[in-house]
Structures are given as C-alpha cells and as structure tokens.
Design a protein around this motif. Structure first.
Motif, PDB file in Angstrom:
ATOM      1  N   LEU A 123      -6.725 -55.966  64.307  1.00 42.68           N
ATOM      2  CA  LEU A 123      -5.953 -55.124  65.218  1.00 42.68           C
ATOM      3  C   LEU A 123      -5.281 -55.950  66.307  1.00 42.68           C
ATOM      4  CD1 LEU A 123      -5.186 -52.344  66.527  1.00 42.68           C
ATOM      5  CD2 LEU A 123      -7.415 -52.440  67.694  1.00 42.68           C
ATOM      6  N   VAL A 124      -4.013 -55.632  66.571  1.00 48.43           N
ATOM      7  CA  VAL A 124      -3.302 -56.170  67.722  1.00 48.43           C
ATOM      8  C   VAL A 124      -2.906 -55.008  68.617  1.00 48.43           C
ATOM      9  CG1 VAL A 124      -1.226 -57.349  68.545  1.00 48.43           C
ATOM     10  CG2 VAL A 124      -2.429 -58.211  66.529  1.00 48.43           C
ATOM     11  N   VAL A 125      -3.225 -55.118  69.899  1.00 48.29           N
ATOM     12  CA  VAL A 125      -2.823 -54.135  70.903  1.00 48.29           C
ATOM     13  C   VAL A 125      -1.830 -54.817  71.846  1.00 48.29           C
ATOM     14  CG1 VAL A 125      -3.569 -52.651  72.799  1.00 48.29           C
ATOM     15  CG2 VAL A 125      -5.050 -52.965  70.796  1.00 48.29           C
ATOM     16  N   LEU A 126      -0.706 -54.149  72.100  1.00 47.51           N
ATOM     17  CA  LEU A 126       0.326 -54.679  72.983  1.00 47.51           C
ATOM     18  C   LEU A 126       0.456 -53.741  74.177  1.00 47.51           C
ATOM     19  CD1 LEU A 126       2.973 -55.371  70.188  1.00 47.51           C
ATOM     20  CD2 LEU A 126       1.493 -57.079  71.276  1.00 47.51           C
ATOM     21  N   VAL A 127       0.126 -54.238  75.371  1.00 49.49           N
ATOM     22  CA  VAL A 127       0.216 -53.458  76.605  1.00 49.49           C
ATOM     23  C   VAL A 127       1.332 -54.067  77.436  1.00 49.49           C
ATOM     24  CG1 VAL A 127      -0.996 -52.610  78.645  1.00 49.49           C
ATOM     25  CG2 VAL A 127      -2.247 -52.931  76.488  1.00 49.49           C
ATOM     26  N   GLN A 128       2.488 -53.381  77.470  1.00 51.36           N
ATOM     27  CA  GLN A 128       3.711 -53.992  77.982  1.00 51.36           C
ATOM     28  C   GLN A 128       4.325 -53.145  79.097  1.00 51.36           C
ATOM     29  OE1 GLN A 128       5.974 -55.168  74.044  1.00 51.36           O
ATOM     30  NE2 GLN A 128       4.650 -53.397  73.701  1.00 51.36           N
ATOM     31  N   SER A 129       4.431 -53.730  80.286  1.00 54.90           N
ATOM     32  CA  SER A 129       5.121 -53.030  81.361  1.00 54.90           C
ATOM     33  C   SER A 129       6.606 -52.906  81.052  1.00 54.90           C
ATOM     34  CB  SER A 129       4.911 -53.762  82.692  1.00 54.90           C
ATOM     35  OG  SER A 129       3.551 -53.691  83.077  1.00 54.90           O
TER      36      SER A 129
ATOM     37  N   GLY B 170       1.402 -48.030  65.499  1.00 54.37           N
ATOM     38  CA  GLY B 170       2.769 -47.912  65.984  1.00 54.37           C
ATOM     39  C   GLY B 170       2.754 -47.709  67.478  1.00 54.37           C
ATOM     40  N   GLN B 171       3.807 -47.076  67.980  1.00 49.99           N
ATOM     41  CA  GLN B 171       3.918 -46.835  69.416  1.00 49.99           C
ATOM     42  C   GLN B 171       3.139 -45.588  69.798  1.00 49.99           C
ATOM     43  OE1 GLN B 171       7.903 -47.016  71.067  1.00 49.99           O
ATOM     44  NE2 GLN B 171       7.373 -45.610  72.720  1.00 49.99           N
ATOM     45  N   PHE B 172       2.388 -45.703  70.881  1.00 45.23           N
ATOM     46  CA  PHE B 172       1.628 -44.576  71.412  1.00 45.23           C
ATOM     47  C   PHE B 172       2.158 -44.236  72.800  1.00 45.23           C
ATOM     48  CE2 PHE B 172      -0.983 -45.827  67.963  1.00 45.23           C
ATOM     49  CZ  PHE B 172      -1.800 -44.751  67.646  1.00 45.23           C
TER      50      PHE B 172
ATOM     51  N   LEU C 200      -1.441 -56.390  59.720  1.00 44.22           N
ATOM     52  CA  LEU C 200      -2.259 -56.090  60.882  1.00 44.22           C
ATOM     53  C   LEU C 200      -2.038 -54.651  61.346  1.00 44.22           C
ATOM     54  CD1 LEU C 200      -1.530 -59.408  62.794  1.00 44.22           C
ATOM     55  CD2 LEU C 200      -3.609 -58.842  61.536  1.00 44.22           C
ATOM     56  N   LYS C 201      -3.074 -54.072  61.910  1.00 44.44           N
ATOM     57  CA  LYS C 201      -2.948 -52.790  62.579  1.00 44.44           C
ATOM     58  C   LYS C 201      -2.388 -53.033  63.981  1.00 44.44           C
ATOM     59  CE  LYS C 201      -6.960 -50.880  60.123  1.00 44.44           C
ATOM     60  NZ  LYS C 201      -8.292 -50.228  60.268  1.00 44.44           N
ATOM     61  N   VAL C 202      -1.591 -52.076  64.474  1.00 46.03           N
ATOM     62  CA  VAL C 202      -0.903 -52.284  65.750  1.00 46.03           C
ATOM     63  C   VAL C 202      -0.974 -51.024  66.601  1.00 46.03           C
ATOM     64  CG1 VAL C 202       1.278 -52.864  66.895  1.00 46.03           C
ATOM     65  CG2 VAL C 202       0.716 -53.914  64.680  1.00 46.03           C
ATOM     66  N   ILE C 203      -1.342 -51.199  67.865  1.00 46.29           N
ATOM     67  CA  ILE C 203      -1.191 -50.158  68.880  1.00 46.29           C
ATOM     68  C   ILE C 203      -0.257 -50.722  69.939  1.00 46.29           C
ATOM     69  CG2 ILE C 203      -2.300 -48.752  70.649  1.00 46.29           C
ATOM     70  CD1 ILE C 203      -4.886 -48.910  69.049  1.00 46.29           C
ATOM     71  N   GLU C 204       0.861 -50.041  70.155  1.00 41.70           N
ATOM     72  CA  GLU C 204       1.858 -50.552  71.087  1.00 41.70           C
ATOM     73  C   GLU C 204       2.053 -49.569  72.245  1.00 41.70           C
ATOM     74  OE1 GLU C 204       6.224 -52.682  70.965  1.00 41.70           O
ATOM     75  OE2 GLU C 204       5.782 -51.162  69.459  1.00 41.70           O
TER      76      GLU C 204
END
Length: 362
Positions: free
Chosen positions: A93-99, A198-200, A118-122
């Motif tokens: 899993l990759v999590v992207l926390v982006q301002s 995907g995008q949350f 990879l699984k992704v939470i954006e």
C-alpha cells in the motif's frame, strides 16, 4: 527537493483532537473494508506537513499503520521517493497525503503506482479545504459498506436498464431521452477491478447518455468548478439551457461562469454536456461544501460535466486530443427519475428498502 514553507504551521493551525480521532476511525474502516490492507503487506505513507488537515491525516495513519514507513515529501529527494516506491511489492500500500499535488517530473504518481500492482489511497489538494472544511473532509471519509455498496450497485442496476432519465430541480427539468452508458462505480469495492484504491473521499456512480444529442432541457447550477479548480457558488443559481446535448444559453450567469463557457467554446467550439454523476457522499450537501471541486464532486446529488472531455466513454466524432475540458457543475436537484421510477427525494437516494432509517439493497 522542495522546501517546506516557513509559515505553514501559522497559516494552517492544527485540527482539534476530536477531528483526529474521527479521522483515525474512518481511515481504519477504509484500510480494512475498502482497501483490505492486511499485516502481510507493507505500507508506505508519503506526506507533507503544510496544512493542519495533512498533519491530522498523517497522525491518523500513524495510529492505524504503526509498522508503516513514513516519508516527508518536502524533506526527501525525488529519486529516493521513487526508489522507495519501486522497492515495494504488488499488493503493498502507498498512501499519499498532499496539501497540493506531489510532482515527480514525468512520473504520474497514481498511474505508475497502479502499474506496479500497488494499492493506493490518495488525499489531494488539502490546502483548498481550510478551517471548518477540514472537518467536512474528514467526515466525508466515513466508510459505510452497506450504504455505498448497496445504494451504489442499486443505482447502477437501474441506470444500466433505464430507457431515459430526468433531473428535476428549482422548477427546471433536464431530460436524457436515451439509454445510458454502463455506469461506473466509485464505492470502495475493488473486487472486480484491476486497480485497488484511488482518490478519497469516495462515493459516486457516473454515466452519460448513449446519445449525447438526446439531452435537452434546463438545469439550475448551484456550484461549478471555476478556472482555479475551486467550487464557485453564485448567489443565484445559474440556469443552463441545453439543446441536443449542448449548452446554448444561460440565465443569471455570473462573469466567472461565463468565463468557463467562453474558455470551452474557444478551445472546443461548443459546450457539450457529457457526464451524469450520481454523487453519494452524505457529508457534502448544497450547504455543506468544500472548495476543492474534485472532492466536492462526491456531494450527495447530481452533477454534470461541461466540455467534450470524458475519456471513460469514447464517442464517435470526439477525438481525445481535441477534447480539453471536463468542468463539473452541480445541479439543484429535487427529484431524479430513471424511467418512471423516482430514485432521489428529500436530498437522498431512494434505492433499496429502509432499515433503521438507512436505505440498503433489497
């Protein structure tokens, strides 16, 4: 490497403890029910600390993923970030926390991560949701499998067989006098999809008319995406007049809305109505909004897209290279009909029987 703005903490204060607690609970459900992340898989969280919302989400992920690796994007070289991505294995899993939105030269982050299996939470554009909007965003992360999956699949089943559709609101009616393209789901169920995540936040079913020229009528727009990709709410809703799938006139158009139409016509010649989106996220309403248009798109109600761009559904005569615009606009909605059946009333989808006040699949 990008430097962290010195004023970040001052400009964007920390969120209260109860908001972080709520984010922790909601992300636990997303990780367990939607992403199905387990102890056998590794997790990598790439984040920044420029906003209070970003810092709150990072803390929530630290609580839920104590064994994960965490990388501060603003203090890490791009080559190292890429190397850490490529060191992972399929189903990690990759999590992207982006301002804002992380940029890695030609590396299209989410697309390339999916290519690696990879699984992704954006989480993206968090800086566009300051103050109380940050807590609206966190509320929108709540994941209710019975609601999203039951209502989402119920809507898809009805959309896919409906001979026509109508959106009624504010005394206006927009008619889709044809069947619809097979509806696509964004409901946190990836069991039949190649990519996971995907995008949350999530919560949408979308389609478009099989025959774009079969769309006619009028609709009131209470929010639209402006030229800065932000939610723009005119004091009086803008009425669009649609003939043969094209916006041919308006009433009460603001200068900002007119600029959107002018930009589309300049590049594409005319303004097509394409996507018909059934937003499902009950944290967002006509009155409870966030500024980021891509997040507000999940609002519980109907949205349309203006412009020729909609790569999900290829249509004859629409060339991908010439289609430049996909502008989300949100329709004042009192009722939605698929065929003769009303599927939206009193601000909620009416698919499935009620149980404990919540509509679930029958």
């Amino acid at each position: 490497m990008t430097s962290l703005p010195a004023s970040a903490d001052i400009a964007s204060p920390d969120l209260p403890a109860h908001a972080i607690d709520a984010a922790t609970a909601h992300l636990r459900d997303i990780l367990g029910f939607a992403i199905e992340h387990g102890p056998a898989q590794r997790a990598l969280v790439v984040y920044d600390e420029r906003t209070g919302l970003a810092r709150a989400l990072v803390e929530a992920y630290r609580r839920n993923l104590p064994d994960a690796d965490f990388i501060d994007f603003d203090r890490t070289g791009h080559d190292e970030v890429l190397a850490r991505f490529r060191a992972l294995s399929a189903k990690d899993l990759v999590v992207l926390v982006q301002s804002t939105n992380f940029r890695l030269e030609a590396f299209r982050i989410r697309v390339e991560l999916f290519k690696l299996g990879l699984k992704v939470i954006e989480h993206v554009h968090l800086s566009r949701m300051p103050g109380p909007q940050s807590e609206h965003y966190i509320e929108a992360l709540a994941y209710e499998p019975a609601y999203f999956r039951g209502v989402g699949r119920g809507l898809k089943a009805k959309i896919d067989k409906a001979p026509l559709g109508r959106v009624v609101g504010g005394g206006e009616e927009l008619v889709f006098a044809s069947g619809f393209e097979p509806a696509k789901l964004n409901i946190g169920d990836y069991s039949e999809m190649h990519n996971v995540g995907g995008q949350f936040p999530i919560g949408e079913v979308f389609t478009e008319a099989l025959d774009l020229e079969a769309v006619n009528g009028r609709a009131q727009i209470h929010v639209f995406g402006d030229t800065n990709y932000r939610s723009n709410r005119p004091e009086t809703p803008v009425t669009i007049i649609v003939e043969k799938g094209r916006v041919v006139g308006t009433e009460n158009a603001t200068p900002a809305f007119q600029q959107v139409l002018d930009n589309i016509r300049m590049e594409e010649g005319e303004v097509w109505v394409r996507e018909l989106g059934f937003g499902m996220n009950r944290a967002f309403t006509r009155e409870r909004r966030v500024d980021d248009i891509g997040t507000y798109e999940r609002m519980c109600g109907i949205h349309l897209s203006l412009g020729a761009k909609h790569g999900v559904y290829p249509k004859p005569g629409f060339k991908r290279k010439d289609a430049r615009y996909h502008i989300d606009v949100f329709v004042v909605t009192d009722a939605v009909y698929l065929g003769d059946e009303r599927v939206y009333a009193d601000g909620a989808w009416t698919v499935g029987p009620l149980r404990d006040g919540v509509r679930i699949p029958g």
